[in-house]
Design a protein around this motif. Structure first.
Motif, PDB file in Angstrom:
ATOM      1  N   GLN A 256       0.834  -1.198   0.000  1.00 24.51           N
ATOM      2  CA  GLN A 256       0.000   0.000   0.000  1.00 24.51           C
ATOM      3  C   GLN A 256       0.870   1.250   0.000  1.00 24.51           C
ATOM      4  OE1 GLN A 256      -3.180  -0.456   2.950  1.00 24.51           O
ATOM      5  NE2 GLN A 256      -3.235  -2.659   2.565  1.00 24.51           N
ATOM      6  N   ASP A 257       0.272   2.408   0.314  1.00 27.08           N
ATOM      7  CA  ASP A 257       1.044   3.652   0.175  1.00 27.08           C
ATOM      8  C   ASP A 257       0.950   4.519   1.421  1.00 27.08           C
ATOM      9  OD1 ASP A 257      -1.461   4.866   0.052  1.00 27.08           O
ATOM     10  OD2 ASP A 257      -1.478   4.909  -2.139  1.00 27.08           O
ATOM     11  N   LEU A 258       1.496   5.721   1.309  1.00 24.24           N
ATOM     12  CA  LEU A 258       1.616   6.610   2.465  1.00 24.24           C
ATOM     13  C   LEU A 258       0.256   6.960   3.055  1.00 24.24           C
ATOM     14  CD1 LEU A 258       3.451   8.370   4.262  1.00 24.24           C
ATOM     15  CD2 LEU A 258       3.222  10.178   2.548  1.00 24.24           C
ATOM     16  N   GLU A 259      -0.722   7.178   2.228  1.00 24.23           N
ATOM     17  CA  GLU A 259      -2.058   7.546   2.721  1.00 24.23           C
ATOM     18  C   GLU A 259      -2.624   6.443   3.608  1.00 24.23           C
ATOM     19  OE1 GLU A 259      -4.834  10.102   3.588  1.00 24.23           O
ATOM     20  OE2 GLU A 259      -3.210  10.602   2.198  1.00 24.23           O
ATOM     21  N   ASP A 260      -2.357   5.190   3.249  1.00 24.40           N
ATOM     22  CA  ASP A 260      -2.824   4.069   4.070  1.00 24.40           C
ATOM     23  C   ASP A 260      -2.135   4.050   5.430  1.00 24.40           C
ATOM     24  OD1 ASP A 260      -4.634   2.621   2.165  1.00 24.40           O
ATOM     25  OD2 ASP A 260      -2.798   2.586   0.983  1.00 24.40           O
ATOM     26  N   LEU A 261      -0.845   4.411   5.452  1.00 27.35           N
ATOM     27  CA  LEU A 261      -0.130   4.473   6.728  1.00 27.35           C
ATOM     28  C   LEU A 261      -0.700   5.582   7.605  1.00 27.35           C
ATOM     29  CD1 LEU A 261       2.189   3.376   8.470  1.00 27.35           C
ATOM     30  CD2 LEU A 261       3.685   5.084   7.404  1.00 27.35           C
ATOM     31  N   LYS A 262      -1.052   6.710   6.994  1.00 35.05           N
ATOM     32  CA  LYS A 262      -1.668   7.808   7.743  1.00 35.05           C
ATOM     33  C   LYS A 262      -2.998   7.360   8.348  1.00 35.05           C
ATOM     34  CE  LYS A 262       1.132  11.316   6.347  1.00 35.05           C
ATOM     35  NZ  LYS A 262       1.792  12.329   7.195  1.00 35.05           N
TER      36      LYS A 262
END
Length: 425
Positions: A256-262
């Motif tokens: 996944q990507d940064l937005e998912d980590l946020k």
């Protein structure tokens, strides 16, 4: 580990046993046992007294231990029983040599290992002691060259899965203590592979799975961006049941990507602090992984700076710094175009290779095939045109030669002589 055959001993077994007994000051006690052929009892008494060797003069420690080790391996019916306390002695402080003691001890431990037959299972326990010793004494570099032999040794010793797991964990501990995190991580993976499906959710398996996951999450090295090898292991897959939050975090870093980590951070507020995970490191890794995803998803192989800034959630003026970082992390290769404000991708990793990536690869192969077919068609047309042009030129040349009265053969006069020219002398 040193090669075998480095200990040379001259004398009968009785003479050697008596010599060792005299050295540890129990000669009179042992002499009757030796004379009566009670070798096992004599060896047991000598080994019991062997801690005295740790206080022997420095120059005599190595030869004395080597002689004792030789006697145990060659004269005892059960060497393992005696070698264990000897190895234990060697892992303790050699009081007579505070400077060189650890080197002398490691040398004698290596002698034990090397004098045993290559397929002798006793070697397993000796090597385990060596690994613990080098960890305790900050000497991990001394066994690094031997690590490539470990799988072969384990096979030769017919080591069971539990034994393999035990050794791999000890090696991981020693490597991590020496800041050799890549080696530590690789051996943790080997330890995890020893669990079968039935044991993958056991307490020990889950403990190791979490340890490996935490390690790869917080390390910023090129090798620590590949989560697929870890993710494929049964104990790690079992985290979905035993530690679902960690399993969710692994999924985010795997594909996944940064937005998912946020979103994860908002959903599990305080999780990073509680688990002592460095949030800054995690976000940095996630930005670089997101960059790799952007590079893999742009089929035109060019990513505008604005797209990078948006995907990584960074100011546009920082884009080139992140380009340098992603190249340094060996996730992407390419070059910057400051004039066009695009990053031209030459090569990138795929974080996950699923059906979507296979379809993208098929699409690119189809494009390449079409391009090659077009090039082949153009080249074929040009080849035909070139052959036609060559043929026309040849025909025109023959016409000119015929008009000038010149044939293809050499000019001939009567009798085969060339015609006379008025200017001839």
């Amino acid at each position: 580990m040193a090669p075998r055959g480095l200990v040379f001993v001259d004398g009968s077994s009785n003479d050697i046993l008596q010599e060792i007994a005299d050295y540890v000051k129990i000669g009179d006690e042992i002499r009757p046992l030796i004379e009566q052929g009670q070798t096992e009892d004599a060896l047991a008494a000598i080994v019991k007294a062997s801690p005295a060797l740790n206080s022997a003069p420095e120059k005599e420690i190595g030869p004395a231990y080597n002689l004792l080790i030789f006697a145990v391996i060659n004269y005892s019916k059960d060497p393992k029983k005696h070698l264990q306390p000897i190895c234990s002695n060697l892992t303790k402080t050699i009081t007579s040599s505070p400077v060189n003691g650890r080197d002398l001890a490691l040398g004698s431990l290596s002698t034990v290992f090397n004098l045993l037959a290559k397929d002798d299972p006793i070697r397993f326990n000796v090597f385990l002691q060596i690994v613990r010793f080098v960890k305790m004494n900050n000497m991990f570099d001394t066994i690094k060259p031997a690590l490539k032999n470990v799988p072969g040794w384990l096979e030769a010793w017919s080591t069971d899965e539990e034994g393999k797991q035990r050794l791999y964990v000890e090696l991981a501990d020693a490597a991590e203590a020496a800041d050799e995190n890549k080696i530590a991580y690789e051996h943790l993976l080997e330890a995890l592979r020893t669990f079968d499906a039935d044991d993958s959710a056991s307490e020990e398996a889950q403990k190791l799975a979490l340890r490996a996951l935490k390690m790869i999450l917080v390390i910023e090295r090129p090798w620590a961006y590949d989560f697929q090898g870890l993710r494929a292991l049964a104990p790690v897959q079992s985290l979905a049941d035993t530690h679902p939050v960690y399993a969710q975090l692994l999924d985010i870093f795997a594909e996944q990507d940064l937005e998912d980590l946020k979103d994860f951070k908002l959903e599990h507020e305080g999780f990073f602090e509680k688990e002592k995970l460095d949030e800054k490191i995690l976000e940095t890794k996630m930005r670089l992984l997101t960059f790799a995803t952007l590079a893999a998803s742009h089929q035109d192989r060019e990513i505008p700076y604005d797209v990078i800034a948006k995907g990584l959630q960074i100011p546009s003026e920082d884009v080139e710094l992140w380009i340098i970082d992603v190249i340094r992390a060996q996730l992407v290769e390419g070059r910057m175009s400051q004039r066009d404000r695009v990053f031209k991708v030459h090569k990138t990793i795929y974080r996950v290779f699923s059906d979507k990536q296979w379809r993208e690869l098929q699409s690119r192969i189809d494009v390449w095939k079409s391009t090659i077919n077009q090039v082949h068609t153009v080249l074929r047309v040009q080849q035909v045109e070139a052959e036609k042009t060559k043929e026309r030129q040849q025909q025109e040349l023959e016409k000119k030669l015929a008009g000038a009265g010149i044939s293809d053969g050499p000019p001939q006069g009567r009798g085969g002589r060339r015609p006379r020219n008025d200017n001839d002398d």
